[in-house]
Scaffold this motif. Sequence first.
Motif, PDB file in Angstrom:
ATOM      1  N   PHE A   1       7.706  16.419  -0.448  1.00  0.00           N
ATOM      2  CA  PHE A   1       7.167  17.553  -0.525  1.00  0.00           C
ATOM      3  C   PHE A   1       7.934  18.749   0.057  1.00  0.00           C
ATOM      4  CE2 PHE A   1       4.624  21.312   0.400  1.00  0.00           C
ATOM      5  CZ  PHE A   1       3.859  21.712  -0.879  1.00  0.00           C
ATOM      6  N   TYR A   2       8.213  18.571   1.299  1.00  0.00           N
ATOM      7  CA  TYR A   2       9.057  19.335   2.191  1.00  0.00           C
ATOM      8  C   TYR A   2      10.422  19.432   2.002  1.00  0.00           C
ATOM      9  CZ  TYR A   2       4.862  20.016   5.272  1.00  0.00           C
ATOM     10  OH  TYR A   2       3.715  20.622   5.932  1.00  0.00           O
ATOM     11  N   LYS A   3      10.949  18.080   1.678  1.00  0.00           N
ATOM     12  CA  LYS A   3      12.251  18.101   1.220  1.00  0.00           C
ATOM     13  C   LYS A   3      12.719  19.045  -0.109  1.00  0.00           C
ATOM     14  CE  LYS A   3      16.048  16.332   2.923  1.00  0.00           C
ATOM     15  NZ  LYS A   3      16.413  16.318   4.079  1.00  0.00           N
ATOM     16  N   LEU A   4      11.806  18.786  -1.108  1.00  0.00           N
ATOM     17  CA  LEU A   4      12.022  19.521  -2.003  1.00  0.00           C
ATOM     18  C   LEU A   4      12.144  21.108  -2.097  1.00  0.00           C
ATOM     19  CD1 LEU A   4      10.473  17.596  -5.210  1.00  0.00           C
ATOM     20  CD2 LEU A   4      12.577  17.759  -4.490  1.00  0.00           C
ATOM     21  N   LEU A   5      11.222  21.478  -0.963  1.00  0.00           N
ATOM     22  CA  LEU A   5      11.084  22.868  -0.724  1.00  0.00           C
ATOM     23  C   LEU A   5      12.261  23.312  -0.015  1.00  0.00           C
ATOM     24  CD1 LEU A   5       8.276  24.103  -1.297  1.00  0.00           C
ATOM     25  CD2 LEU A   5       7.628  24.060   0.953  1.00  0.00           C
ATOM     26  N   VAL A   6      12.633  22.424   1.092  1.00  0.00           N
ATOM     27  CA  VAL A   6      13.992  22.953   1.723  1.00  0.00           C
ATOM     28  C   VAL A   6      15.151  22.966   0.736  1.00  0.00           C
ATOM     29  CG1 VAL A   6      15.572  22.048   3.505  1.00  0.00           C
ATOM     30  CG2 VAL A   6      13.260  21.989   4.076  1.00  0.00           C
TER      31      VAL A   6
ATOM     32  N   GLU B   1       0.816  -1.159   0.093  1.00  0.00           N
ATOM     33  CA  GLU B   1      -0.084   0.007  -0.170  1.00  0.00           C
ATOM     34  C   GLU B   1       0.825   1.286  -0.001  1.00  0.00           C
ATOM     35  OE1 GLU B   1      -3.663   0.199   1.295  1.00  0.00           O
ATOM     36  OE2 GLU B   1      -3.766  -1.733   0.252  1.00  0.00           O
ATOM     37  N   LYS B   2       2.117   1.046  -0.026  1.00  0.00           N
ATOM     38  CA  LYS B   2       3.100   2.117   0.008  1.00  0.00           C
ATOM     39  C   LYS B   2       2.866   2.773   1.162  1.00  0.00           C
ATOM     40  CE  LYS B   2       4.673   0.745  -3.759  1.00  0.00           C
ATOM     41  NZ  LYS B   2       6.011  -0.176  -3.764  1.00  0.00           N
ATOM     42  N   LYS B   3       2.805   2.627   2.399  1.00  0.00           N
ATOM     43  CA  LYS B   3       2.573   3.270   3.804  1.00  0.00           C
ATOM     44  C   LYS B   3       3.478   2.882   4.506  1.00  0.00           C
ATOM     45  CE  LYS B   3      -2.222   4.172   3.026  1.00  0.00           C
ATOM     46  NZ  LYS B   3      -3.922   3.526   3.155  1.00  0.00           N
ATOM     47  N   PHE B   4       3.914   3.953   5.559  1.00  0.00           N
ATOM     48  CA  PHE B   4       4.555   3.173   6.826  1.00  0.00           C
ATOM     49  C   PHE B   4       3.401   2.682   8.015  1.00  0.00           C
ATOM     50  CE2 PHE B   4       7.551   6.372   4.721  1.00  0.00           C
ATOM     51  CZ  PHE B   4       8.345   5.840   4.610  1.00  0.00           C
ATOM     52  N   PRO B   5       3.949   1.869   8.809  1.00  0.00           N
ATOM     53  CA  PRO B   5       2.903   1.412   9.804  1.00  0.00           C
ATOM     54  C   PRO B   5       2.106   2.313  10.633  1.00  0.00           C
ATOM     55  CG  PRO B   5       5.235   0.879  10.401  1.00  0.00           C
ATOM     56  CD  PRO B   5       5.389   1.514   9.019  1.00  0.00           C
ATOM     57  N   PRO B   6       1.116   2.210  10.893  1.00  0.00           N
ATOM     58  CA  PRO B   6       0.129   3.291  11.404  1.00  0.00           C
ATOM     59  C   PRO B   6       0.578   3.270  13.317  1.00  0.00           C
ATOM     60  CG  PRO B   6      -1.002   1.488  11.124  1.00  0.00           C
ATOM     61  CD  PRO B   6       0.122   1.013  10.438  1.00  0.00           C
ATOM     62  N   ASN B   7       0.356   4.422  13.668  1.00  0.00           N
ATOM     63  CA  ASN B   7       0.613   4.582  15.121  1.00  0.00           C
ATOM     64  C   ASN B   7       1.860   3.752  15.751  1.00  0.00           C
ATOM     65  OD1 ASN B   7       0.023   5.662  17.515  1.00  0.00           O
ATOM     66  ND2 ASN B   7      -2.002   5.043  17.537  1.00  0.00           N
ATOM     67  N   THR B   8       2.969   3.840  15.109  1.00  0.00           N
ATOM     68  CA  THR B   8       4.104   3.000  15.481  1.00  0.00           C
ATOM     69  C   THR B   8       5.188   3.857  15.770  1.00  0.00           C
ATOM     70  OG1 THR B   8       3.598   1.263  14.136  1.00  0.00           O
ATOM     71  CG2 THR B   8       5.743   1.215  14.649  1.00  0.00           C
ATOM     72  N   ARG B   9       5.961   3.732  16.567  1.00  0.00           N
ATOM     73  CA  ARG B   9       7.327   4.487  16.943  1.00  0.00           C
ATOM     74  C   ARG B   9       8.456   3.582  17.036  1.00  0.00           C
ATOM     75  NH1 ARG B   9       4.341   7.660  15.061  1.00  0.00           N
ATOM     76  NH2 ARG B   9       3.674   9.638  16.200  1.00  0.00           N
TER      77      ARG B   9
ATOM     78  N   MET C   1       5.409  10.934   9.151  1.00  0.00           N
ATOM     79  CA  MET C   1       4.706  11.490   7.994  1.00  0.00           C
ATOM     80  C   MET C   1       4.778  10.641   6.940  1.00  0.00           C
ATOM     81  SD  MET C   1       7.708  14.165   6.800  1.00  0.00           S
ATOM     82  CE  MET C   1       7.665  15.409   8.161  1.00  0.00           C
ATOM     83  N   SER C   2       4.107  10.799   5.878  1.00  0.00           N
ATOM     84  CA  SER C   2       3.910   9.795   4.671  1.00  0.00           C
ATOM     85  C   SER C   2       5.176  10.654   3.724  1.00  0.00           C
ATOM     86  CB  SER C   2       2.808  10.160   3.798  1.00  0.00           C
ATOM     87  OG  SER C   2       2.720  11.421   3.266  1.00  0.00           O
ATOM     88  N   TYR C   3       5.329   9.422   2.979  1.00  0.00           N
ATOM     89  CA  TYR C   3       6.713   9.730   2.025  1.00  0.00           C
ATOM     90  C   TYR C   3       6.404  11.134   1.235  1.00  0.00           C
ATOM     91  CZ  TYR C   3       4.146   7.769  -1.774  1.00  0.00           C
ATOM     92  OH  TYR C   3       3.294   7.665  -2.708  1.00  0.00           O
TER      93      TYR C   3
ATOM     94  N   TYR D   1       4.909  11.365  -7.895  1.00  0.00           N
ATOM     95  CA  TYR D   1       4.201  10.047  -8.078  1.00  0.00           C
ATOM     96  C   TYR D   1       5.082   8.822  -8.294  1.00  0.00           C
ATOM     97  CZ  TYR D   1       1.798   6.722 -11.029  1.00  0.00           C
ATOM     98  OH  TYR D   1       1.179   5.410 -11.486  1.00  0.00           O
ATOM     99  N   LEU D   2       6.259   9.229  -8.928  1.00  0.00           N
ATOM    100  CA  LEU D   2       7.217   7.871  -8.891  1.00  0.00           C
ATOM    101  C   LEU D   2       7.761   7.443  -7.632  1.00  0.00           C
ATOM    102  CD1 LEU D   2       9.158   9.021 -12.229  1.00  0.00           C
ATOM    103  CD2 LEU D   2       7.852   7.015 -12.016  1.00  0.00           C
ATOM    104  N   PHE D   3       7.861   8.663  -6.699  1.00  0.00           N
ATOM    105  CA  PHE D   3       8.771   8.016  -5.561  1.00  0.00           C
ATOM    106  C   PHE D   3       8.110   7.079  -4.776  1.00  0.00           C
ATOM    107  CE2 PHE D   3      10.552   9.561  -1.295  1.00  0.00           C
ATOM    108  CZ  PHE D   3      11.811   9.385  -1.609  1.00  0.00           C
ATOM    109  N   LYS D   4       6.883   6.606  -4.701  1.00  0.00           N
ATOM    110  CA  LYS D   4       6.193   5.852  -3.811  1.00  0.00           C
ATOM    111  C   LYS D   4       6.912   4.324  -4.442  1.00  0.00           C
ATOM    112  CE  LYS D   4       1.927   5.208  -6.564  1.00  0.00           C
ATOM    113  NZ  LYS D   4       0.430   5.436  -6.531  1.00  0.00           N
ATOM    114  N   TYR D   5       7.405   4.325  -5.647  1.00  0.00           N
ATOM    115  CA  TYR D   5       8.059   2.993  -6.137  1.00  0.00           C
ATOM    116  C   TYR D   5       9.530   3.068  -5.926  1.00  0.00           C
ATOM    117  CZ  TYR D   5       3.550   2.915  -8.873  1.00  0.00           C
ATOM    118  OH  TYR D   5       2.180   2.823  -9.055  1.00  0.00           O
ATOM    119  N   LEU D   6       9.970   4.041  -5.487  1.00  0.00           N
ATOM    120  CA  LEU D   6      11.517   4.098  -5.187  1.00  0.00           C
ATOM    121  C   LEU D   6      11.997   4.286  -3.866  1.00  0.00           C
ATOM    122  CD1 LEU D   6      11.861   6.916  -7.859  1.00  0.00           C
ATOM    123  CD2 LEU D   6      12.369   4.459  -8.319  1.00  0.00           C
ATOM    124  N   TYR D   7      11.258   4.668  -2.859  1.00  0.00           N
ATOM    125  CA  TYR D   7      11.639   5.087  -1.481  1.00  0.00           C
ATOM    126  C   TYR D   7      12.363   3.867  -0.831  1.00  0.00           C
ATOM    127  CZ  TYR D   7       7.239   3.867   0.858  1.00  0.00           C
ATOM    128  OH  TYR D   7       6.291   3.013   1.306  1.00  0.00           O
TER     129      TYR D   7
END
Lengths: 210, 225
Positions: B104-109, A69-77, B97-99, B212-218
């Motif tokens: 978004f923030y990284k490119l801004l910085v 799903e291209k996500k990081f795990p929820p509510n995890t530290r 935070m999501s990738y 869009y592409l970064f989700k396949y790369l990170y």
Amino acid sequence: MKIEVRNVSKSFKNIDVLRNINITLEQGKIYGLIGRNGSGKSVFLKMLCAFYEPTSGEILYDGINIIKEKKFPPNTRALIEKPSFIPDISGYENLELLASIQDIIGRSEIIDALEKTNLLSEKDKKYSDYSLGMKQKLGIAQVIMENPNIMILDEPFNGIEEKTAIKLRKFLKEEKTNKIIIIASHIKDDIEGLADIIYTFDDGTIKRTK
Amino acid sequence: MRYLLLNDLNYLVRFQKKIFITYLLVPLIYLSFLLAVNIEINLELFNKILGINADFISFDWLSILLYIFYLSIFLYLAVTLFILDMKSGAENLFLRMSYKKWLFYKLLVIGTTLLLMLISLYLVLGTIFSLIINNFELKIMINTFFKNFSYILVIQSAFLMLYSLYFKFKIIIFIIISLLIVNFYKFPTIIEKTNIFVNVSIYFVIFIMFIYLFKYLYINMFEKK
């Protein structure tokens, strides 16, 4: 909350680090992972955080394959390997900045986390002036401050004095009720009295030993 | 955003001081040399010191060297900042935070860092030139600045996207080299050929493509860092 690790293998450049791992981690328990350095514990923890992708198999969080799903795990530290923070600001400011990302806690929760890790008296000191043990404590404070559902701690007691280690063990035991807590260490004594279930990593495989 | 910004800023100040000093010293040394040998100081020279009239057809090697010098510094800093969060303390940021938000923030910085560095360079050189040349026009300098900034912003973001692709597809390294060569021939002088509006449009297209592409790369980037 449940994490299912199904037939997970991981290899780097055709060298198997982990082979066919099958475990289920459930809420209300502390899981201990024991194994010598280089036995694949950190790689396993990074897969749980979705930083590494299994070469085969899947990891499901409440039935959802977060890597797919291209996500990081929820509510995890997590605290994996060395803690890392901004050197030129204080420990408290580091936590405050991190907390501002999700903005779900305030000053009192940060102070509480610092108190639990016996770091309150050093909260205004620059991170670059912290000792190894203090850096480790700040890493743990970062994990616990937002009261996450899943806590992942890699060698958490490294460099921490006995008094704080005892306090943290007590805290983790009290907190486990509605959480999944995963602690990895190469020292058996760090884990034994604390974990409800222990898995031992050896030669790329994992075996339940408690 | 504040954590990301402060972390990057702290890293640049702590570990990249020499790069900043070199970045400002090289054009100043070159200018001092030109003043010492009594070369006529004019607007063309201003552009030459900034490496923005590098002509790959008539091959003015000093301009080309300066162009490569500035571009290398900007690309090096962009890549260094880009991978910084993945190399250490990844769990601090990425579990919060999501990738997409991170990128978004990284490119801004990275864009802000470029902007501040260019402002400092233009301020230093602009002040010196306005003292030497009587008819040195601020309007022309500002126009040149925005052309320069938008041009490097496009090159930098395209390079970062190709760099991320490289972790998944090694062949990309050849595409990077090819693109750089094409770039040399296609855009012999930034100042003459660059259109700010076109550059900004290209930047936004790259920005959206990258997210869009970064989700396949990170994940590949995490594993190889």
